[in-house]
Design a protein around this motif. Structure first.
Motif, PDB file in Angstrom:
ATOM      1  N   LEU A 243     -11.499  -6.454 -46.112  1.00 11.61           N
ATOM      2  CA  LEU A 243     -12.439  -7.384 -45.535  1.00 11.61           C
ATOM      3  C   LEU A 243     -13.504  -6.550 -44.828  1.00 11.61           C
ATOM      4  N   PRO A 244     -14.706  -7.250 -45.146  1.00 10.70           N
ATOM      5  CA  PRO A 244     -15.932  -6.466 -44.316  1.00 10.70           C
ATOM      6  C   PRO A 244     -15.941  -6.624 -42.890  1.00 10.70           C
ATOM      7  N   THR A 245     -16.124  -5.614 -42.099  1.00 12.24           N
ATOM      8  CA  THR A 245     -16.573  -5.716 -40.604  1.00 12.24           C
ATOM      9  C   THR A 245     -17.979  -5.967 -40.536  1.00 12.24           C
ATOM     10  N   LEU A 246     -18.832  -5.375 -41.306  1.00 10.07           N
ATOM     11  CA  LEU A 246     -20.359  -5.359 -41.077  1.00 10.07           C
ATOM     12  C   LEU A 246     -20.723  -5.812 -42.505  1.00 10.07           C
ATOM     13  N   GLU A 247     -21.883  -6.625 -42.351  1.00  5.77           N
ATOM     14  CA  GLU A 247     -22.154  -7.457 -43.628  1.00  5.77           C
ATOM     15  C   GLU A 247     -22.361  -6.549 -44.607  1.00  5.77           C
ATOM     16  N   LYS A 248     -23.131  -5.335 -44.396  1.00  9.77           N
ATOM     17  CA  LYS A 248     -23.567  -4.450 -45.309  1.00  9.77           C
ATOM     18  C   LYS A 248     -22.306  -3.873 -46.199  1.00  9.77           C
ATOM     19  N   HIS A 249     -20.966  -3.954 -45.552  1.00 15.02           N
ATOM     20  CA  HIS A 249     -19.718  -3.335 -46.297  1.00 15.02           C
ATOM     21  C   HIS A 249     -19.226  -4.400 -47.326  1.00 15.02           C
ATOM     22  N   ARG A 250     -19.890  -5.681 -47.350  1.00 16.18           N
ATOM     23  CA  ARG A 250     -19.178  -6.543 -48.337  1.00 16.18           C
ATOM     24  C   ARG A 250     -18.860  -6.286 -49.590  1.00 16.18           C
ATOM     25  N   HIS A 251     -19.758  -5.624 -50.188  1.00 14.05           N
ATOM     26  CA  HIS A 251     -19.688  -5.225 -51.643  1.00 14.05           C
ATOM     27  C   HIS A 251     -19.358  -3.692 -51.732  1.00 14.05           C
ATOM     28  N   MET A 252     -19.213  -2.831 -50.724  1.00 12.67           N
ATOM     29  CA  MET A 252     -18.998  -1.546 -50.486  1.00 12.67           C
ATOM     30  C   MET A 252     -17.554  -1.104 -50.954  1.00 12.67           C
ATOM     31  N   HIS A 253     -17.437   0.253 -51.525  1.00 11.84           N
ATOM     32  CA  HIS A 253     -15.983   0.699 -51.552  1.00 11.84           C
ATOM     33  C   HIS A 253     -15.402   0.659 -50.273  1.00 11.84           C
ATOM     34  N   PRO A 254     -14.211   0.456 -50.155  1.00 11.92           N
ATOM     35  CA  PRO A 254     -13.310  -0.006 -48.987  1.00 11.92           C
ATOM     36  C   PRO A 254     -13.346   1.553 -48.201  1.00 11.92           C
ATOM     37  N   LEU A 255     -13.340   2.365 -48.768  1.00  7.27           N
ATOM     38  CA  LEU A 255     -13.275   3.932 -48.243  1.00  7.27           C
ATOM     39  C   LEU A 255     -14.582   4.230 -47.672  1.00  7.27           C
ATOM     40  N   ALA A 256     -15.479   4.154 -48.307  1.00  9.51           N
ATOM     41  CA  ALA A 256     -16.954   4.572 -47.860  1.00  9.51           C
ATOM     42  C   ALA A 256     -17.299   3.779 -46.578  1.00  9.51           C
ATOM     43  N   ALA A 257     -16.941   2.572 -46.670  1.00  4.67           N
ATOM     44  CA  ALA A 257     -17.201   1.533 -45.218  1.00  4.67           C
ATOM     45  C   ALA A 257     -16.097   2.050 -44.153  1.00  4.67           C
ATOM     46  N   THR A 258     -15.156   2.401 -44.370  1.00  2.00           N
ATOM     47  CA  THR A 258     -14.145   2.997 -43.381  1.00  2.00           C
ATOM     48  C   THR A 258     -14.889   4.362 -42.918  1.00  2.00           C
ATOM     49  N   ILE A 259     -15.125   5.055 -43.795  1.00  4.90           N
ATOM     50  CA  ILE A 259     -15.510   6.520 -43.553  1.00  4.90           C
ATOM     51  C   ILE A 259     -16.993   6.238 -42.500  1.00  4.90           C
ATOM     52  N   GLU A 260     -17.939   5.308 -42.895  1.00  3.97           N
ATOM     53  CA  GLU A 260     -18.947   4.817 -42.073  1.00  3.97           C
ATOM     54  C   GLU A 260     -18.602   4.328 -40.672  1.00  3.97           C
ATOM     55  N   LEU A 261     -17.654   3.612 -40.536  1.00  7.58           N
ATOM     56  CA  LEU A 261     -17.302   2.958 -39.379  1.00  7.58           C
ATOM     57  C   LEU A 261     -16.707   4.130 -38.441  1.00  7.58           C
ATOM     58  N   LEU A 262     -15.897   5.136 -38.909  1.00  6.53           N
ATOM     59  CA  LEU A 262     -15.335   6.024 -38.204  1.00  6.53           C
ATOM     60  C   LEU A 262     -16.258   7.092 -37.863  1.00  6.53           C
ATOM     61  N   GLU A 263     -17.209   7.561 -38.747  1.00 10.80           N
ATOM     62  CA  GLU A 263     -18.270   8.628 -38.507  1.00 10.80           C
ATOM     63  C   GLU A 263     -19.495   8.087 -37.589  1.00 10.80           C
ATOM     64  N   ASP A 264     -19.841   7.144 -38.151  1.00 16.02           N
ATOM     65  CA  ASP A 264     -21.108   6.404 -37.592  1.00 16.02           C
ATOM     66  C   ASP A 264     -21.351   5.539 -36.567  1.00 16.02           C
ATOM     67  N   CYS A 265     -20.199   5.003 -36.594  1.00 13.99           N
ATOM     68  CA  CYS A 265     -20.217   3.568 -35.472  1.00 13.99           C
ATOM     69  C   CYS A 265     -19.227   3.725 -34.556  1.00 13.99           C
ATOM     70  N   LEU A 266     -18.661   4.897 -34.214  1.00 13.27           N
ATOM     71  CA  LEU A 266     -17.809   5.175 -33.116  1.00 13.27           C
ATOM     72  C   LEU A 266     -16.520   4.241 -33.012  1.00 13.27           C
ATOM     73  N   VAL A 267     -16.088   3.982 -34.253  1.00 10.34           N
ATOM     74  CA  VAL A 267     -14.734   3.091 -34.314  1.00 10.34           C
ATOM     75  C   VAL A 267     -13.740   4.037 -34.301  1.00 10.34           C
ATOM     76  N   ASP A 268     -12.372   3.706 -33.510  1.00  8.95           N
ATOM     77  CA  ASP A 268     -11.368   4.646 -33.377  1.00  8.95           C
ATOM     78  C   ASP A 268     -10.525   4.291 -34.448  1.00  8.95           C
ATOM     79  N   ASP A 269     -10.181   2.741 -34.891  1.00  5.67           N
ATOM     80  CA  ASP A 269      -9.203   2.797 -35.875  1.00  5.67           C
ATOM     81  C   ASP A 269      -9.644   1.471 -36.888  1.00  5.67           C
ATOM     82  N   VAL A 270      -9.416   1.645 -38.060  1.00  8.95           N
ATOM     83  CA  VAL A 270      -9.945   0.728 -39.150  1.00  8.95           C
ATOM     84  C   VAL A 270      -8.589  -0.040 -39.822  1.00  8.95           C
ATOM     85  N   TYR A 271      -8.778  -1.284 -39.831  1.00 11.20           N
ATOM     86  CA  TYR A 271      -7.309  -1.863 -40.480  1.00 11.20           C
ATOM     87  C   TYR A 271      -7.884  -2.486 -41.747  1.00 11.20           C
TER      88      TYR A 271
END
Length: 177
Positions: free
Chosen positions: A1-29
């Motif tokens: 499920l997307p956290t950011l609207e731009k992640h809606r149709h993105m590969h889940p792993l690519a979205a997860t990496i972006e959250l961890l690397e660029d968005c200062l997120v510690d954990d992704v569910y």
């Protein structure tokens, strides 16, 4: 499920990496209860082995697809236009005949042929569209769903190219943490 609207149709792993690397997120569910086997395998390889697994479709006319399959490492001096397999030139491949000029859209898996001289045998994945080159055989194409993963290659990044065999949905038995 997307956290950011731009992640809606993105590969889940690519979205997860972006959250961890660029968005200062510690954990992704992961909220998708029906994540497929291939994607589960990609998560497991990335988080347990620091390796990106990419699925590819072979070029119908290429005799060299099998050569590019398997484990690779992006060179420590990364290129702007392509991911370059660090050890590819040192494989014992034999003479690689030219297979005709083809455009190289983002995600093309290529093998430099004998016209490239000492660079023959180089395995690369294009990071954006490149023109056709008679010295470069296009042997496979990363599947469209995995193209966003190409944006996360770092120097020295381990990666694996596998044929896309339409793996079924199901639980990945090894899991990941």
């Amino acid at each position: 499920l997307p956290t950011l609207e731009k992640h809606r149709h993105m590969h889940p792993l690519a979205a997860t990496i972006e959250l961890l690397e660029d968005c200062l997120v510690d954990d992704v569910y992961i909220g998708d209860p029906e994540i497929d086997y291939k994607t589960q395998r990609q998560f497991e390889a990335y988080f347990n082995e620091d390796r990106l697994v990419l699925f590819a479709t072979p070029e119908k006319q290429s005799a060299y697809t099998q050569i590019v399959l398997g484990n690779h490492q992006n060179r420590w001096d990364p290129a702007r236009d392509v991911v370059r397999s660090a050890a590819a030139r040192f494989k014992q491949i034999g003479i690689i005949q030219p297979e005709g000029e083809k455009p190289r859209p983002k995600g093309s898996v290529t093998l430099d042929n004998q016209l490239y001289g000492r660079y023959a045998g180089e395995i690369q994945i294009t990071l954006h569209h490149l023109p056709a080159d008679k010295k470069v055989n296009v042997v496979a194409q990363i599947i469209p769903e995995d193209i966003p993963l190409l944006d996360w290659f770092a120097a020295g990044q381990q990666f694996e190219i596998q044929l896309n065999r339409g793996l079924k949905r199901g639980v990945y038995e090894n899991g990941f943490r």
